[in-house]
Design a protein around this motif. Structure first.
Motif, PDB file in Angstrom:
ATOM      1  N   ILE A 178      51.105  40.697  34.334  1.00  0.00           N
ATOM      2  CA  ILE A 178      50.697  40.183  33.026  1.00  0.00           C
ATOM      3  C   ILE A 178      49.383  40.820  32.583  1.00  0.00           C
ATOM      4  O   ILE A 178      49.245  41.271  31.445  1.00  0.00           O
ATOM      5  N   LEU A 179      48.424  40.874  33.477  1.00  0.00           N
ATOM      6  CA  LEU A 179      47.131  41.459  33.129  1.00  0.00           C
ATOM      7  C   LEU A 179      47.228  42.964  32.907  1.00  0.00           C
ATOM      8  O   LEU A 179      46.513  43.517  32.065  1.00  0.00           O
ATOM      9  N   ASN A 180      48.128  43.632  33.633  1.00  0.00           N
ATOM     10  CA  ASN A 180      48.353  45.059  33.386  1.00  0.00           C
ATOM     11  C   ASN A 180      48.917  45.281  31.979  1.00  0.00           C
ATOM     12  O   ASN A 180      48.502  46.213  31.273  1.00  0.00           O
ATOM     13  N   LEU A 181      49.874  44.454  31.579  1.00  0.00           N
ATOM     14  CA  LEU A 181      50.420  44.554  30.220  1.00  0.00           C
ATOM     15  C   LEU A 181      49.320  44.305  29.193  1.00  0.00           C
ATOM     16  O   LEU A 181      49.191  45.053  28.209  1.00  0.00           O
ATOM     17  N   TRP A 182      48.526  43.264  29.420  1.00  0.00           N
ATOM     18  CA  TRP A 182      47.444  42.929  28.484  1.00  0.00           C
ATOM     19  C   TRP A 182      46.477  44.104  28.341  1.00  0.00           C
ATOM     20  O   TRP A 182      46.104  44.497  27.239  1.00  0.00           O
ATOM     21  N   ASN A 228      42.719  32.927  35.166  1.00  0.00           N
ATOM     22  CA  ASN A 228      41.684  33.268  36.141  1.00  0.00           C
ATOM     23  C   ASN A 228      41.173  32.054  36.916  1.00  0.00           C
ATOM     24  O   ASN A 228      40.124  32.134  37.553  1.00  0.00           O
ATOM     25  N   SER A 229      41.907  30.951  36.855  1.00  0.00           N
ATOM     26  CA  SER A 229      41.469  29.722  37.513  1.00  0.00           C
ATOM     27  C   SER A 229      42.424  29.301  38.620  1.00  0.00           C
ATOM     28  O   SER A 229      43.558  29.770  38.693  1.00  0.00           O
ATOM     29  N   ASN A 230      41.983  28.394  39.443  1.00  0.00           N
ATOM     30  CA  ASN A 230      42.829  27.872  40.524  1.00  0.00           C
ATOM     31  C   ASN A 230      43.987  27.032  40.013  1.00  0.00           C
ATOM     32  O   ASN A 230      44.965  26.838  40.724  1.00  0.00           O
TER      33      ASN A 230
END
Length: 188
Positions: free
Chosen positions: A170-174, A130-132
């Motif tokens: 990745i976030l959808n899998l998580w 969630n970072s740059n």
């Protein structure tokens, strides 16, 4: 956007393999680490001391594994070229979960473990998602081939378009994973 524009710099994001040096850098430098894979047996064993160091330094670790004893764990052995049994695969997943539970016992608020009843398409190391300064390394799982598929490494700073696509997946899998409850080893 045209595909060609999207592929600009593609030769810098595709690799034959994600080297152990790059993996070491990603794991070491991450303030927040997200690992995804079928068993992650080798990775958690190889980086256990680094993972322990991270949580002792108040850095978070999230890990998504395939759910043991699931429909997916029955399918995965049929995907691999090298013969493996469903029982062996489940044992490896449970070994990893058990190892991760020892880390969670040290820092329950910093270690999250989830499982998913879906065949993850890749092994992944994502840092600071969630970072740059986020970076993502993916090693795709092949289907019954002796050739490894290309690996992908993207960073938000240099590959913002592809980083966004992989980050979403990745976030959808998580999100689709369910929390793992640490407990004494379950019998297969």
């Amino acid at each position: 956007l045209l595909l060609q524009a999207k592929l600009t710099g593609a030769n810098t994001i595709l690799y034959d393999e994600i080297s152990s040096d790059i993996k070491e850098i990603l794991v070491t430098e991450a303030r927040e680490l997200l690992l995804i894979g079928v068993t992650l047996n080798r990775s958690t064993g190889a980086y256990y001391s680094r993972l322990e160091e991270k949580i002792r330094n108040k850095q978070s670790i999230r890990v998504l594994l395939v759910e043991p004893n699931s429909e997916t764990s029955k399918l995965i052995p049929r995907r691999t070229y090298k013969p493996t049994s469903e029982e062996r695969l489940n044992t490896r997943i449970l070994d990893t979960a058990e190892l991760l539970c020892t880390l969670r016992a040290i820092a329950p608020d910093l270690v999250e473990i989830r499982t998913i009843n879906f065949p993850t398409p890749f092994r992944c190391i994502a840092t600071n998602i969630n970072s740059n300064d986020s970076s993502i390394a993916l090693e795709y799982y092949s289907y019954k081939t002796t050739q490894d598929l290309p690996c992908v490494r993207v960073s938000k700073r240099t590959d913002e378009y592809w980083h966004s696509i992989y980050r979403t997946e990745i976030l959808n899998l998580w999100t689709a994973g369910k929390p793992w409850t640490c407990q004494p080893r379950q019998q297969l």
